[in-house]
Scaffold this active site. Structure first.
Site, PDB file in Angstrom:
ATOM      1  N   LYS A  73       2.995  13.258 -19.685  1.00  0.00           N
ATOM      2  CA  LYS A  73       4.338  13.548 -19.173  1.00  0.00           C
ATOM      3  C   LYS A  73       5.396  13.187 -20.226  1.00  0.00           C
ATOM      4  CE  LYS A  73       5.438  14.857 -15.600  1.00  0.00           C
ATOM      5  NZ  LYS A  73       5.601  16.236 -15.038  1.00  0.00           N
ATOM      6  N   ARG A 122       5.761  -0.835  -6.790  1.00  0.00           N
ATOM      7  CA  ARG A 122       6.239   0.529  -6.967  1.00  0.00           C
ATOM      8  C   ARG A 122       7.545   0.687  -6.201  1.00  0.00           C
ATOM      9  NH1 ARG A 122       3.067   0.020 -10.337  1.00  0.00           N
ATOM     10  NH2 ARG A 122       1.312   1.322 -10.970  1.00  0.00           N
ATOM     11  N   TYR A 157      -2.081  10.152 -18.080  1.00  0.00           N
ATOM     12  CA  TYR A 157      -1.099  10.926 -17.294  1.00  0.00           C
ATOM     13  C   TYR A 157       0.305  10.715 -17.842  1.00  0.00           C
ATOM     14  CZ  TYR A 157       2.339  11.753 -13.592  1.00  0.00           C
ATOM     15  OH  TYR A 157       3.463  12.149 -12.898  1.00  0.00           O
ATOM     16  N   THR A 170       8.513  11.749 -14.565  1.00  0.00           N
ATOM     17  CA  THR A 170       8.163  10.525 -13.845  1.00  0.00           C
ATOM     18  C   THR A 170       8.743   9.285 -14.520  1.00  0.00           C
ATOM     19  OG1 THR A 170       6.289   9.126 -13.261  1.00  0.00           O
ATOM     20  CG2 THR A 170       5.995  10.531 -15.168  1.00  0.00           C
ATOM     21  N   ASP A 171       8.919   8.221 -13.740  1.00  0.00           N
ATOM     22  CA  ASP A 171       9.349   6.947 -14.336  1.00  0.00           C
ATOM     23  C   ASP A 171       8.234   6.290 -15.153  1.00  0.00           C
ATOM     24  OD1 ASP A 171       7.692   6.238 -12.213  1.00  0.00           O
ATOM     25  OD2 ASP A 171       9.083   4.786 -11.324  1.00  0.00           O
ATOM     26  N   GLU A 172       6.991   6.784 -14.994  1.00  0.00           N
ATOM     27  CA  GLU A 172       5.868   6.133 -15.687  1.00  0.00           C
ATOM     28  C   GLU A 172       5.956   6.270 -17.211  1.00  0.00           C
ATOM     29  OE1 GLU A 172       1.970   6.666 -14.089  1.00  0.00           O
ATOM     30  OE2 GLU A 172       2.682   6.627 -12.028  1.00  0.00           O
TER      31      GLU A 172
HETATM   32  P1  NAD Z   1       0.772  17.608  -7.001  1.00  0.00           P
HETATM   33  O1  NAD Z   1      -0.452  17.211  -7.740  1.00  0.00           O
HETATM   34  O2  NAD Z   1       0.853  17.386  -5.535  1.00  0.00           O
HETATM   35  O3  NAD Z   1       1.070  19.153  -7.237  1.00  0.00           O
HETATM   36  C1  NAD Z   1       0.952  19.765  -8.500  1.00  0.00           C
HETATM   37  C2  NAD Z   1       0.965  21.278  -8.317  1.00  0.00           C
HETATM   38  O4  NAD Z   1       0.852  21.867  -9.615  1.00  0.00           O
HETATM   39  C3  NAD Z   1      -0.219  21.803  -7.480  1.00  0.00           C
HETATM   40  O5  NAD Z   1       0.232  22.751  -6.548  1.00  0.00           O
HETATM   41  C4  NAD Z   1      -1.124  22.445  -8.515  1.00  0.00           C
HETATM   42  O6  NAD Z   1      -1.887  23.535  -8.003  1.00  0.00           O
HETATM   43  C5  NAD Z   1      -0.114  22.921  -9.569  1.00  0.00           C
HETATM   44  N1  NAD Z   1      -0.718  23.055 -10.898  1.00  0.00           N
HETATM   45  C6  NAD Z   1      -1.492  22.133 -11.552  1.00  0.00           C
HETATM   46  N2  NAD Z   1      -1.885  22.622 -12.740  1.00  0.00           N
HETATM   47  C7  NAD Z   1      -1.319  23.864 -12.851  1.00  0.00           C
HETATM   48  C8  NAD Z   1      -1.329  24.864 -13.863  1.00  0.00           C
HETATM   49  N3  NAD Z   1      -2.027  24.704 -15.008  1.00  0.00           N
HETATM   50  N4  NAD Z   1      -0.618  26.010 -13.669  1.00  0.00           N
HETATM   51  C9  NAD Z   1       0.074  26.195 -12.505  1.00  0.00           C
HETATM   52  N5  NAD Z   1       0.096  25.293 -11.505  1.00  0.00           N
HETATM   53  C10 NAD Z   1      -0.584  24.141 -11.677  1.00  0.00           C
HETATM   54  O7  NAD Z   1       1.970  16.885  -7.756  1.00  0.00           O
HETATM   55  P2  NAD Z   1       3.315  16.233  -7.172  1.00  0.00           P
HETATM   56  O8  NAD Z   1       3.027  14.845  -6.778  1.00  0.00           O
HETATM   57  O9  NAD Z   1       3.956  17.167  -6.237  1.00  0.00           O
HETATM   58  O10 NAD Z   1       4.185  16.164  -8.513  1.00  0.00           O
HETATM   59  C11 NAD Z   1       4.980  17.280  -8.921  1.00  0.00           C
HETATM   60  C12 NAD Z   1       5.684  16.938 -10.213  1.00  0.00           C
HETATM   61  O11 NAD Z   1       6.520  15.797 -10.011  1.00  0.00           O
HETATM   62  C13 NAD Z   1       4.741  16.573 -11.358  1.00  0.00           C
HETATM   63  O12 NAD Z   1       5.268  17.103 -12.541  1.00  0.00           O
HETATM   64  C14 NAD Z   1       4.765  15.046 -11.386  1.00  0.00           C
HETATM   65  O13 NAD Z   1       4.516  14.575 -12.686  1.00  0.00           O
HETATM   66  C15 NAD Z   1       6.187  14.764 -10.955  1.00  0.00           C
HETATM   67  N6  NAD Z   1       6.405  13.484 -10.260  1.00  0.00           N
HETATM   68  C16 NAD Z   1       5.623  13.116  -9.199  1.00  0.00           C
HETATM   69  C17 NAD Z   1       5.900  11.930  -8.520  1.00  0.00           C
HETATM   70  C18 NAD Z   1       5.094  11.484  -7.315  1.00  0.00           C
HETATM   71  O14 NAD Z   1       5.292  10.381  -6.835  1.00  0.00           O
HETATM   72  N7  NAD Z   1       4.207  12.313  -6.782  1.00  0.00           N
HETATM   73  C19 NAD Z   1       6.952  11.107  -8.951  1.00  0.00           C
HETATM   74  C20 NAD Z   1       7.709  11.511 -10.063  1.00  0.00           C
HETATM   75  C21 NAD Z   1       7.443  12.699 -10.697  1.00  0.00           C
HETATM   76  O1  DAU Z   2       5.915   6.497 -10.430  1.00  0.00           O
HETATM   77  C1  DAU Z   2       5.767   7.876 -10.241  1.00  0.00           C
HETATM   78  C2  DAU Z   2       4.304   8.233 -10.176  1.00  0.00           C
HETATM   79  O2  DAU Z   2       3.817   7.758  -8.920  1.00  0.00           O
HETATM   80  C3  DAU Z   2       4.041   9.743 -10.300  1.00  0.00           C
HETATM   81  O3  DAU Z   2       4.451  10.168 -11.567  1.00  0.00           O
HETATM   82  C4  DAU Z   2       2.559  10.053 -10.095  1.00  0.00           C
HETATM   83  O4  DAU Z   2       2.350  11.453 -10.127  1.00  0.00           O
HETATM   84  C5  DAU Z   2       2.130   9.510  -8.758  1.00  0.00           C
HETATM   85  O5  DAU Z   2       0.738   9.720  -8.580  1.00  0.00           O
HETATM   86  C6  DAU Z   2       2.460   8.016  -8.641  1.00  0.00           C
HETATM   87  O6  DAU Z   2       1.610   7.226  -9.517  1.00  0.00           O
HETATM   88  P1  DAU Z   2       0.953   5.841  -9.046  1.00  0.00           P
HETATM   89  O7  DAU Z   2      -0.224   5.588  -9.893  1.00  0.00           O
HETATM   90  O8  DAU Z   2       1.981   4.788  -8.932  1.00  0.00           O
HETATM   91  O9  DAU Z   2       0.519   6.264  -7.542  1.00  0.00           O
HETATM   92  P2  DAU Z   2      -0.804   5.990  -6.691  1.00  0.00           P
HETATM   93  O10 DAU Z   2      -0.518   6.467  -5.310  1.00  0.00           O
HETATM   94  O11 DAU Z   2      -2.029   6.484  -7.371  1.00  0.00           O
HETATM   95  O12 DAU Z   2      -0.882   4.409  -6.676  1.00  0.00           O
HETATM   96  C7  DAU Z   2       0.176   3.590  -6.163  1.00  0.00           C
HETATM   97  C8  DAU Z   2      -0.213   2.141  -6.387  1.00  0.00           C
HETATM   98  O13 DAU Z   2      -1.331   1.834  -5.538  1.00  0.00           O
HETATM   99  C9  DAU Z   2      -0.683   1.848  -7.796  1.00  0.00           C
HETATM  100  O14 DAU Z   2      -0.263   0.525  -8.152  1.00  0.00           O
HETATM  101  C10 DAU Z   2      -2.206   1.879  -7.704  1.00  0.00           C
HETATM  102  C11 DAU Z   2      -2.468   1.394  -6.297  1.00  0.00           C
HETATM  103  N1  DAU Z   2      -3.674   1.977  -5.655  1.00  0.00           N
HETATM  104  C12 DAU Z   2      -3.795   3.332  -5.622  1.00  0.00           C
HETATM  105  C13 DAU Z   2      -4.902   3.901  -5.031  1.00  0.00           C
HETATM  106  C14 DAU Z   2      -5.063   5.415  -5.011  1.00  0.00           C
HETATM  107  C15 DAU Z   2      -4.605   1.144  -5.058  1.00  0.00           C
HETATM  108  O15 DAU Z   2      -4.475  -0.100  -5.070  1.00  0.00           O
HETATM  109  N2  DAU Z   2      -5.705   1.721  -4.477  1.00  0.00           N
HETATM  110  C16 DAU Z   2      -5.908   3.073  -4.444  1.00  0.00           C
HETATM  111  O16 DAU Z   2      -6.942   3.527  -3.910  1.00  0.00           O
END
Ligand code: NAD
Ligand code: DAU
Length: 381
Positions: A191, A251, A187, A139-141
């Site tokens: 990562k 974001r 988180y 992630t970029d975080e």
């Molecule tokens: P998600 O939470 O939707 O899915 C995660 C999956 O991992 C689920 O299917 C869960 O069952 C599985 N999992 C969790 N713990 C596990 C374990 N111990 N063993 C096996 N499986 C397990 O997540 P996502 O949003 O699809 O993110 C996927 C990946 O991409 C993550 O590594 C996240 O850090 C990264 N990522 C997400 C975003 C985003 O915006 N969602 C952005 C950048 C990077």
């Molecule tokens: O940047 C990549 C990341 O983006 C991934 O690595 C994470 O897995 C993914 O969850 C996401 O993280 P964020 O914290 O940015 O996403 P989220 O959807 O939780 O929140 C987006 C923005 O909205 C953040 O500034 C928090 C705000 N927010 C979120 C929720 C859930 C609100 O204001 N209200 C809310 O209820």
């Protein structure tokens, strides 16, 4: 080269993982795709209904922290590529329960790395061959938070085919691959740690490994705890929209299928030992994005314009809330020729329509029914 390979994808039942599994299973019929997922609350096999009966696909319910289980599976399936997405992914949950994040994201990644090292290099120093690759999705975080030097927004320094008309950027800096790691949430700390382990295995043991750091994804099958699906569902039900702080945080949003295409490119053409940043060049303040969601849902449901703006409710800010994320993705664009394909307006429209058309999916994951179903199939989680 993909023909005849066996690729293990972890977290394939989650949001991004399911798009990656779908792409690989469909695009590479000669290649075996083994999806390993623990099926936590975020994992849902219904995300893969359209590919689950393909002959080149296998699902294995397993925790990535299970060293002997993972080791046996790598051996049994003769896995030569790993695309690792399994993780605990929600920042708010990490604030409430950091241990679970350290366990899965740090120890789970280390478990996979060590199992892969022993599988690919059983006799010791640097014998990796036959194109094996450990690809870690991050992630970029990990880079922390950028300054909001232009709170009113300025024109972005570069535009692309997929840039949205009229969208702005809010600062002069962008995350680059050489940026310092400054994670703030449990988180992002977990990562960051996992990224370091992957690089350590490359540098110490010579394991061919690559890391990508991506910005916020949006699209179908995202668990409705994340901003976009949560708010679409709340608008549909006319529930309050809890905006953290002043809603000024920024974001950089990318349509999930564009991320999956980038992953395909990096898996096949990325250079081992390298890092690639992936992002949409698509910054939005939360509050502006939320207004777009309200207008889009209201329009598609035939409600009066701005009827549901009054659902916007400002609540206490997220602790340690990062101000701004914005990615410089010029390396992957220049070196691998990747570009996002979808304009934000189109991506958001598609996404809102998908959640409104798939209310059974939304109701299923919010009621917890799907978990009971899979518990009865695979045992309790
Ligand atoms: P998600 O939470 O939707 O899915 C995660 C999956 O991992 C689920 O299917 C869960 O069952 C599985 N999992 C969790 N713990 C596990 C374990 N111990 N063993 C096996 N499986 C397990 O997540 P996502 O949003 O699809 O993110 C996927 C990946 O991409 C993550 O590594 C996240 O850090 C990264 N990522 C997400 C975003 C985003 O915006 N969602 C952005 C950048 C990077
Ligand atoms: O940047 C990549 C990341 O983006 C991934 O690595 C994470 O897995 C993914 O969850 C996401 O993280 P964020 O914290 O940015 O996403 P989220 O959807 O939780 O929140 C987006 C923005 O909205 C953040 O500034 C928090 C705000 N927010 C979120 C929720 C859930 C609100 O204001 N209200 C809310 O209820």
């Amino acid at each position: 080269m993909t023909m005849g390979r066996t690729i293990l994808i972890t977290g394939g039942a989650g949001f991004i993982g399911s798009h990656v599994v779908r792409l690989f299973v469909s695009k590479y019929p000669d290649c075996r795709i083994v999806n390993v997922d623990k099926l936590t609350y975020a994992g849902n096999l219904a995300n893969l209904n359209d590919v689950s009966d393909r002959p080149n696909y296998r699902f294995v319910k397993m925790d990535i922290c299970d060293f002997s289980g993972i080791s046996s599976l790598l051996e049994e399936e003769r896995v030569d590529g790993i695309i690792h997405l399994a993780a605990e992914s929600h920042v708010d949950r990490s604030i409430a329960d950091p241990f679970t994040f350290a366990r899965t994201n740090v120890l789970g990644t280390l478990t996979l790395l060590e199992a892969a090292r022993r599988h690919w290099a059983p006799s010791g120093w640097n014998p990796y061959g036959n194109g094996c690759l450990f690809y870690h999705i991050s992630t970029d975080e990990v880079y922390g938070s950028l300054e909001m030097t232009h709170p009113e927004g300025i024109d972005p320094p570069f535009t692309t085919e997929a840039s949205s008309a009229g969208h702005k950027c809010y600062g002069d800096d962008f995350f680059t691959e050489s940026g310092k790691y400054l994670p703030h949430s449990p988180y992002s700390a977990s990562k960051a740690s996992s990224d370091h382990f992957v690089r350590a295995f490359h540098d110490t043991y010579g394991m061919p490994a690559v890391v990508t750091n991506c910005s916020n994804n949006y699209g179908p099958y995202q668990f409705p705890e994340k901003l976009i699906p949560l708010f679409i569902n709340n608008i549909r039900h006319r529930r309050p929209l809890p905006v953290y702080g002043a809603g000024e945080n920024v974001r950089d949003w990318l349509y999930v299928e564009d991320h999956a295409r980038a992953i395909d490119l990096v898996f096949h053409n990325g250079k081992a030992g390298e890092t690639y940043n992936i992002g949409g060049c698509n910054e939005w303040k939360n509050i502006d994005l939320i207004k777009i969601l309200v207008r889009t849902v209201d329009r598609l449901l035939g409600r009066a314009e701005d009827e549901d703006m009054n659902l916007i409710t400002y609540v206490t800010d997220r602790p340690g809330h990062d101000a701004r994320y914005a990615i410089d993705s010029s390396r992957i664009r220049k070196e691998l020729g990747w570009e996002p394909s979808l304009q934000f307006e189109e991506g958001i429209g598609r996404t809102v329509r998908w959640y409104l058309d798939n209310q059974d999916w939304l109701d299923g994951v919010t009621s917890g029914d799907y978990m009971k179903y899979y518990d009865s199939m695979y045992g309790n989680r």
